[in-house]
Scaffold this motif. Structure first.
Motif, PDB file in Angstrom:
ATOM      1  N   LYS A 214       1.107  -1.131  -0.044  1.00  0.00           N
ATOM      2  CA  LYS A 214      -0.032  -0.130  -0.069  1.00  0.00           C
ATOM      3  C   LYS A 214       0.815   1.287  -0.021  1.00  0.00           C
ATOM      4  N   ALA A 215       0.382   2.267  -0.467  1.00  0.00           N
ATOM      5  CA  ALA A 215       1.215   3.572  -0.720  1.00  0.00           C
ATOM      6  C   ALA A 215       1.286   4.323   0.965  1.00  0.00           C
ATOM      7  N   VAL A 216       2.394   4.994   1.124  1.00  0.00           N
ATOM      8  CA  VAL A 216       2.711   5.311   2.290  1.00  0.00           C
ATOM      9  C   VAL A 216       2.934   6.722   2.084  1.00  0.00           C
ATOM     10  N   LEU A 217       3.236   7.220   1.093  1.00  0.00           N
ATOM     11  CA  LEU A 217       3.387   8.902   0.695  1.00  0.00           C
ATOM     12  C   LEU A 217       2.660   8.930  -0.449  1.00  0.00           C
ATOM     13  N   ASN A 218       1.982  10.428  -0.496  1.00  0.00           N
ATOM     14  CA  ASN A 218       1.283  10.728  -1.697  1.00  0.00           C
ATOM     15  C   ASN A 218       2.389  11.836  -2.297  1.00  0.00           C
ATOM     16  N   ALA A 219       1.736  12.100  -3.296  1.00  0.00           N
ATOM     17  CA  ALA A 219       2.609  13.172  -4.094  1.00  0.00           C
ATOM     18  C   ALA A 219       3.055  14.511  -3.307  1.00  0.00           C
ATOM     19  N   ASP A 220       2.063  14.907  -2.755  1.00  0.00           N
ATOM     20  CA  ASP A 220       2.149  16.502  -2.129  1.00  0.00           C
ATOM     21  C   ASP A 220       3.382  16.015  -0.832  1.00  0.00           C
ATOM     22  N   GLN A 221       3.312  14.803  -0.279  1.00  0.00           N
ATOM     23  CA  GLN A 221       4.378  14.655   0.729  1.00  0.00           C
ATOM     24  C   GLN A 221       5.665  14.240   0.042  1.00  0.00           C
ATOM     25  N   VAL A 222       5.811  13.685  -1.071  1.00  0.00           N
ATOM     26  CA  VAL A 222       7.051  13.351  -1.808  1.00  0.00           C
ATOM     27  C   VAL A 222       7.522  14.918  -1.902  1.00  0.00           C
ATOM     28  N   VAL A 223       6.849  15.928  -2.522  1.00  0.00           N
ATOM     29  CA  VAL A 223       7.339  17.322  -3.025  1.00  0.00           C
ATOM     30  C   VAL A 223       7.833  17.933  -1.936  1.00  0.00           C
ATOM     31  N   VAL A 224       7.027  17.812  -0.695  1.00  0.00           N
ATOM     32  CA  VAL A 224       7.374  18.785   0.476  1.00  0.00           C
ATOM     33  C   VAL A 224       8.985  17.892   0.975  1.00  0.00           C
ATOM     34  N   LEU A 225       9.095  16.552   1.101  1.00  0.00           N
ATOM     35  CA  LEU A 225      10.437  16.130   1.478  1.00  0.00           C
ATOM     36  C   LEU A 225      11.576  16.565   0.554  1.00  0.00           C
ATOM     37  N   GLN A 226      11.211  16.692  -0.721  1.00  0.00           N
ATOM     38  CA  GLN A 226      12.053  17.034  -1.678  1.00  0.00           C
ATOM     39  C   GLN A 226      12.664  18.494  -1.566  1.00  0.00           C
ATOM     40  N   HIS A 227      11.459  19.170  -1.353  1.00  0.00           N
ATOM     41  CA  HIS A 227      11.695  20.660  -1.058  1.00  0.00           C
ATOM     42  C   HIS A 227      12.677  21.027   0.277  1.00  0.00           C
ATOM     43  N   HIS A 228      12.277  20.081   1.662  1.00  0.00           N
ATOM     44  CA  HIS A 228      13.184  20.170   2.473  1.00  0.00           C
ATOM     45  C   HIS A 228      14.602  19.618   2.389  1.00  0.00           C
ATOM     46  N   THR A 229      14.682  18.679   1.336  1.00  0.00           N
ATOM     47  CA  THR A 229      16.104  18.181   1.215  1.00  0.00           C
ATOM     48  C   THR A 229      17.035  19.347   0.700  1.00  0.00           C
TER      49      THR A 229
END
Length: 329
Positions: A214-229
């Protein structure tokens, strides 16, 4: 099919706290590990690539889990997903899409191809002709494609997971240097150990474990984490250390083609992602050192060797460079 062309304001403005970030990334790692046994470091590098907004080339012999890793990562992200089986007769329009004339409106309507997804699995990418492979260049570099004089955005996020078998040469076309340079990392899986292989046998009694993920991250969460990186701190002394490593590949007598500025940026972003994955807001030298081979090896060309080939000499050269250059205090 609907793919967001820009992230939501929440994805751009919010930054998860370290505890929340660690929890999300631990769940992502664990979810993939439920389908790919005995490869924690490989999974870690795949997650680093996602955080660093990079593309992955997964290269190894048949049957060791190349496509499994790509599918497990794709299923763990609640993003639009397309799998493309690359073949010699595949055309660029089969990837990008084409414009079709509609009599009802007396106009051309663009029908997007499978490349218009947030996660794209390019299976056996080296089976496609160079013309078709080149259709990926703009998409991988700029997250967009140009069709009929119009530029169409891809993602965010946009991630290409490509697989290839380096031991099979009949009916294959080596990836060109320009395309290899657009892959952030090349990962090799290898055989599992005895314990992991026993787990594989047992887990497949009732079907494929990857199908139950099952998915554990949605697209918005991925973008937030990439921005935080991108906000992870990398001191100037460490940036100089990174550049010393990159510059050494360009001056080494055994290397004909050294690392590009894109490679340097990839190593920089990967080190930031590694720090975030470890729960730190800053990069340490080990973040850089352990990423040198997966990020740089496939981009280098030694004298008399095709770039991206079986690169034991390149790995040895890179390890020697890392050991030789002093780590900043």
């Amino acid at each position: 099919m609907q793919v967001a062309n820009k992230s939501s304001p929440a994805a751009e403005d919010s930054s998860p706290n370290p505890t929340e970030t660690a929890h999300l990334l631990e769940r992502l790692h664990g979810n993939i590990a439920a389908a790919l046994f005995g490869k924690p470091e490989l999974i870690r590098l795949a997650v680093v690539a996602v955080l660093a907004e990079g593309h992955l080339l997964i290269e190894d012999m048949p049957g060791v889990g190349k496509t499994l890793l790509a599918k497990a990562l794709a299923r763990s992200l609640d993003c639009s997903f397309h799998r493309i089986q690359f073949t010699p007769d595949l055309l660029p329009s089969d990837l990008i899409g084409t414009s079709v004339f509609q009599q009802s409106s007396s106009s051309f309507v663009f029908l997007p191809g499978p490349l218009f997804a947030q996660v794209v699995l390019a299976d056996e990418i080296n089976r496609a002709t160079p013309r078709t492979q080149s259709a990926l260049l703009e998409a991988m570099s700029d997250h967009q494609v140009s069709v009929d004089g119009q530029t169409r955005a891809l993602g965010p996020p946009f991630l290409v997971l490509a697989t290839q078998n380096p031991f099979e040469f009949e009916g294959t076309y080596p990836l060109p240097e320009s395309q290899l340079d657009r892959f952030l990392m090349r990962l090799q899986i290898g055989y599992p150990d005895r314990k992991a292989e026993r787990e594989i046998l047992v887990s497949h009694r009732n079907g494929e474990p990857v199908e139950n993920l099952k998915a554990v991250l949605n697209a918005d969460q991925v973008v937030v984490l990439q921005h935080h990186t991108r906000q992870i701190r990398l001191e100037e002394s460490l940036a100089d250390y990174l550049l010393e490593i990159v510059d050494a590949t360009r001056k080494h007598s055994d290397i004909a083609l050294g690392a590009s500025p894109r490679a340097a940026l990839g190593l920089y972003r990967s080190a930031q992602a590694s720090a975030l994955l470890e729960g730190r807001e800053y990069v340490v030298p080990d973040d850089i050192k352990k990423l040198v081979v997966p990020v740089l090896a496939h981009r280098l060309l030694t004298h008399g060797m095709r770039q991206g080939g079986r690169d034991l000499p390149v790995v040895g050269i890179l390890e020697g460079i890392v050991n030789k250059i002093p780590v900043p205090g």
